[in-house]
Structure formats: structure tokens, C-alpha cells
Design a protein around this motif. Sequence first.
Motif, PDB file in Angstrom:
ATOM      1  N   GLY A 189       0.801  -1.218   0.000  1.00 47.50           N
ATOM      2  CA  GLY A 189       0.000   0.000   0.000  1.00 47.50           C
ATOM      3  C   GLY A 189       0.831   1.265   0.000  1.00 47.50           C
ATOM      4  N   TRP A 190       2.026   1.197  -0.562  1.00 52.20           N
ATOM      5  CA  TRP A 190       2.898   2.362  -0.592  1.00 52.20           C
ATOM      6  C   TRP A 190       2.400   3.376  -1.603  1.00 52.20           C
ATOM      7  N   ASP A 191       2.365   4.615  -1.195  1.00 50.08           N
ATOM      8  CA  ASP A 191       1.897   5.697  -2.060  1.00 50.08           C
ATOM      9  C   ASP A 191       3.081   6.241  -2.868  1.00 50.08           C
ATOM     10  N   VAL A 192       3.354   5.603  -3.979  1.00 52.79           N
ATOM     11  CA  VAL A 192       4.453   6.037  -4.847  1.00 52.79           C
ATOM     12  C   VAL A 192       3.898   6.302  -6.234  1.00 52.79           C
ATOM     13  N   ALA A 193       4.612   7.159  -6.976  1.00 46.04           N
ATOM     14  CA  ALA A 193       4.188   7.492  -8.327  1.00 46.04           C
ATOM     15  C   ALA A 193       4.313   6.275  -9.231  1.00 46.04           C
ATOM     16  N   VAL A 194       3.362   6.130 -10.158  1.00 44.06           N
ATOM     17  CA  VAL A 194       3.383   5.025 -11.110  1.00 44.06           C
ATOM     18  C   VAL A 194       3.555   5.577 -12.512  1.00 44.06           C
ATOM     19  N   ILE A 195       3.887   4.679 -13.425  1.00 44.95           N
ATOM     20  CA  ILE A 195       4.153   5.111 -14.803  1.00 44.95           C
ATOM     21  C   ILE A 195       2.899   5.648 -15.456  1.00 44.95           C
ATOM     22  N   GLY A 196       1.779   4.995 -15.259  1.00 47.89           N
ATOM     23  CA  GLY A 196       0.542   5.478 -15.852  1.00 47.89           C
ATOM     24  C   GLY A 196      -0.307   4.344 -16.378  1.00 47.89           C
ATOM     25  N   ASP A 197      -1.467   4.690 -16.935  1.00 47.80           N
ATOM     26  CA  ASP A 197      -2.388   3.697 -17.476  1.00 47.80           C
ATOM     27  C   ASP A 197      -1.923   3.213 -18.842  1.00 47.80           C
ATOM     28  N   ILE A 198      -2.380   2.031 -19.192  1.00 44.85           N
ATOM     29  CA  ILE A 198      -2.085   1.500 -20.523  1.00 44.85           C
ATOM     30  C   ILE A 198      -2.883   2.294 -21.543  1.00 44.85           C
ATOM     31  N   PRO A 199      -2.233   2.832 -22.592  1.00 44.74           N
ATOM     32  CA  PRO A 199      -2.974   3.564 -23.628  1.00 44.74           C
ATOM     33  C   PRO A 199      -4.006   2.664 -24.300  1.00 44.74           C
ATOM     34  N   ARG A 200      -5.199   3.205 -24.491  1.00 44.32           N
ATOM     35  CA  ARG A 200      -6.266   2.426 -25.115  1.00 44.32           C
ATOM     36  C   ARG A 200      -6.068   2.315 -26.622  1.00 44.32           C
ATOM     37  N   THR A 201      -5.285   3.210 -27.190  1.00 49.24           N
ATOM     38  CA  THR A 201      -5.038   3.202 -28.619  1.00 49.24           C
ATOM     39  C   THR A 201      -3.709   3.885 -28.894  1.00 49.24           C
ATOM     40  N   ILE A 202      -3.097   3.549 -30.019  1.00 44.32           N
ATOM     41  CA  ILE A 202      -1.842   4.207 -30.381  1.00 44.32           C
ATOM     42  C   ILE A 202      -2.094   5.589 -30.965  1.00 44.32           C
ATOM     43  N   LEU A 203      -3.348   5.864 -31.336  1.00 43.25           N
ATOM     44  CA  LEU A 203      -3.711   7.181 -31.868  1.00 43.25           C
ATOM     45  C   LEU A 203      -4.251   8.034 -30.725  1.00 43.25           C
ATOM     46  N   LEU A 204      -3.355   8.662 -29.994  1.00 43.09           N
ATOM     47  CA  LEU A 204      -3.747   9.460 -28.840  1.00 43.09           C
ATOM     48  C   LEU A 204      -4.380  10.771 -29.274  1.00 43.09           C
ATOM     49  N   ASP A 205      -5.155  11.360 -28.362  1.00 44.15           N
ATOM     50  CA  ASP A 205      -5.807  12.635 -28.669  1.00 44.15           C
ATOM     51  C   ASP A 205      -4.777  13.757 -28.855  1.00 44.15           C
ATOM     52  N   SER A 206      -3.658  13.656 -28.145  1.00 42.91           N
ATOM     53  CA  SER A 206      -2.651  14.715 -28.205  1.00 42.91           C
ATOM     54  C   SER A 206      -1.576  14.423 -29.261  1.00 42.91           C
ATOM     55  N   ARG A 207      -1.863  13.550 -30.204  1.00 39.73           N
ATOM     56  CA  ARG A 207      -0.868  13.188 -31.217  1.00 39.73           C
ATOM     57  C   ARG A 207      -0.632  14.343 -32.187  1.00 39.73           C
ATOM     58  N   LEU A 208       0.507  14.285 -32.827  1.00 40.09           N
ATOM     59  CA  LEU A 208       0.878  15.312 -33.810  1.00 40.09           C
ATOM     60  C   LEU A 208       0.142  15.054 -35.119  1.00 40.09           C
ATOM     61  N   THR A 209      -0.495  16.076 -35.629  1.00 35.78           N
ATOM     62  CA  THR A 209      -1.199  15.978 -36.914  1.00 35.78           C
ATOM     63  C   THR A 209      -0.658  17.042 -37.862  1.00 35.78           C
ATOM     64  N   LEU A 210      -0.987  16.898 -39.111  1.00 33.89           N
ATOM     65  CA  LEU A 210      -0.523  17.872 -40.106  1.00 33.89           C
ATOM     66  C   LEU A 210      -1.084  19.261 -39.809  1.00 33.89           C
ATOM     67  N   GLU A 211      -2.313  19.293 -39.284  1.00 30.39           N
ATOM     68  CA  GLU A 211      -2.934  20.596 -38.993  1.00 30.39           C
ATOM     69  C   GLU A 211      -2.261  21.299 -37.820  1.00 30.39           C
ATOM     70  N   SER A 212      -1.680  20.532 -36.901  1.00 24.03           N
ATOM     71  CA  SER A 212      -1.083  21.152 -35.712  1.00 24.03           C
ATOM     72  C   SER A 212       0.356  21.606 -35.939  1.00 24.03           C
ATOM     73  N   ILE A 213       0.932  21.276 -37.071  1.00 27.43           N
ATOM     74  CA  ILE A 213       2.308  21.679 -37.346  1.00 27.43           C
ATOM     75  C   ILE A 213       2.341  23.160 -37.734  1.00 27.43           C
ATOM     76  N   PRO A 214       3.129  23.971 -37.041  1.00 27.94           N
ATOM     77  CA  PRO A 214       3.222  25.402 -37.385  1.00 27.94           C
ATOM     78  C   PRO A 214       4.078  25.611 -38.635  1.00 27.94           C
ATOM     79  N   TRP A 215       3.471  25.441 -39.794  1.00 22.15           N
ATOM     80  CA  TRP A 215       4.242  25.481 -41.039  1.00 22.15           C
ATOM     81  C   TRP A 215       4.935  26.821 -41.255  1.00 22.15           C
ATOM     82  N   GLU A 216       4.364  27.876 -40.703  1.00 21.47           N
ATOM     83  CA  GLU A 216       4.982  29.205 -40.899  1.00 21.47           C
ATOM     84  C   GLU A 216       6.315  29.312 -40.169  1.00 21.47           C
TER      85      GLU A 216
END
Length: 285
Positions: A189-216
Motif C-alpha cells: 500500500g505504498w503511495d508512490v508514483a506510477v508510470i501510468g495507465d495503458i494507452p487504449r489506442t496508439i492514436l492518442l488525442d494529443s498526437r501530432l497531426t498535419l494541422e497542428s504543425i506550425p508550417w509558418e
Amino acid sequence: MNDPVRRFKAEFFKALGHPARLALLDHLRNGEKSVNELQALLRCDQSTVSQQLSVLRNRGIVEGRKEGTTVCYRVRDPAIFRLLDDAREIFNNHSFIPSPVITGFTSGIALIIAIGQLDNVLGVTTPKAENALEKLWHYVTNPVVPDWHALALAGIVMATMILLPRVTTRIPGSLVGIMIASPVAFFAGWDVAVIGDIPRTILLDSRLTLESIPWEHLSDLLPAAVSIAALGAIESLLCGTVGATIPAIRATNSTVARSATRAVKSVRCCAPRGVGTWNRTRRQR
């Protein structure tokens, strides 16, 4: 010119003068193997393997043992492996990248990773730093009180990685350490930080897309991107060079350990953060 020792050496090295024969000897490091096993390892037809084995057998380098309809071969004198390792060392000494450069680069990477993960090992949170030296200086000037739970878990993994290879090298110590430390943290029951949850998909919401690239700003970002890619290529090259210096049996175990560790990364959702820190540092070395 009639010296029998010199004649033996000439015939001996002549027998070794073929890549396929050297590959056969490397595959025989772990013990005897049948012709079929060697054929599968070399990916050659049986006649080629038998021909090369015949040359080695005639020179007294290997010997065969018949078991039913199967012939198994082994090296007569393991001292030949020291000779092959010395030849590899000579090759490495004349390689394109000097050994001090390889050692310095890989050790530097390991040190930077270790410093960057000190928060996880100590179970503390410190301000972000621009570089590793600044982070290290913060620990020196601002002493922290570590969480003994995190230290204990990191100690379990480190002790396992140090002690287990003395018993067996067939099981990766880092994986066993994680398998021990994770349930310890959970059931205690040690309160230590964990790595995190298993991703439900490889296509995350915060993934890089062509629209998010600052082309300028592409002209400003391109040099940095090229530099990062070049550093990654150099690191891969140096790690490959380091791997080439590992004897065959150690290279095999090392490869198995890295593959197994990477395979379970996706299921370490409950593993404490500090658990994998020392493991990553060791792999960089």
C-alpha cells in the motif's frame, strides 16, 4: 620454413579463412549442435554446411558425434574462442569510431538519463531544469528528503540486476526486479508514483497531426529537428558499435533482456516510476 609449429599455424588459420566457418564456430560457443541446427542458423543448404564442417573437422578444430541418424558437432578446444575474441578486439581497435569516443558518448548519455530520473528514484518533485548540470546543482544546493518507499523499490531492482546474473544470465534482471518491486508496492500500500495507465489506442488525442504543425515556423524548427535526428542516428551507431564488441553469448542474452523488457513496457501500468530508472541507465551503458 620447415618449422612444424609454423606449418600448423598456417594450416590452422587457413581453415579459419572463411566467413561461414567462423560463423559455425560462433554458433558452437554454447555447446554442440546438429548439422540441421547449424543449417537453420546459417540459412544455408546442408551440403554447404557439411562442406565447411568437413574442413574444420579435418584440421582438428571440431569433432562430430553420431546420435542415431544425426551428427552433432562441438569445438574440440574452447581456447579457439579466445582467439576469435582477440581478433574481434583487433578489429574494434581499427574501427572507424575510436573506443574512447564510444565510451565517453554512451557514458555521458547514461549519466544524463540517471540525473534526469533522480526525482523518480528519490520519490521527490523538484523544479524543472534546462540541463542535467543545473538539475544536479539543484540537488547539491537544495538537499531533499527522499521517500524511503521509492528508494526501497529502486534498491530492489538494482539488487536484482546485480545479483541475478551471478545465478543465471538467461533471465533479464531488470524484468525480474520489476516483477518483484511492483507487487511489493501494491500489497504494502505504498503511495508512490506510477508510470501510468495503458494507452487504449496508439492514436492518442494529443498526437501530432498535419494541422497542428506550425508550417509558418518550419524554417526555425527544421535545424533543430535535423540536429535531433542526427544525434539519434549517432547514438544508434555508437550503441551498435558497442553491441558488436560483446561476445556472442553475452550479445544473445543482452538482446533477449532488452526485447523482453521492451515487450512488457506496455503492461507496466502499476510499476513504480523509480523501478525502471536504473534499468534504462544500464542499457545506455
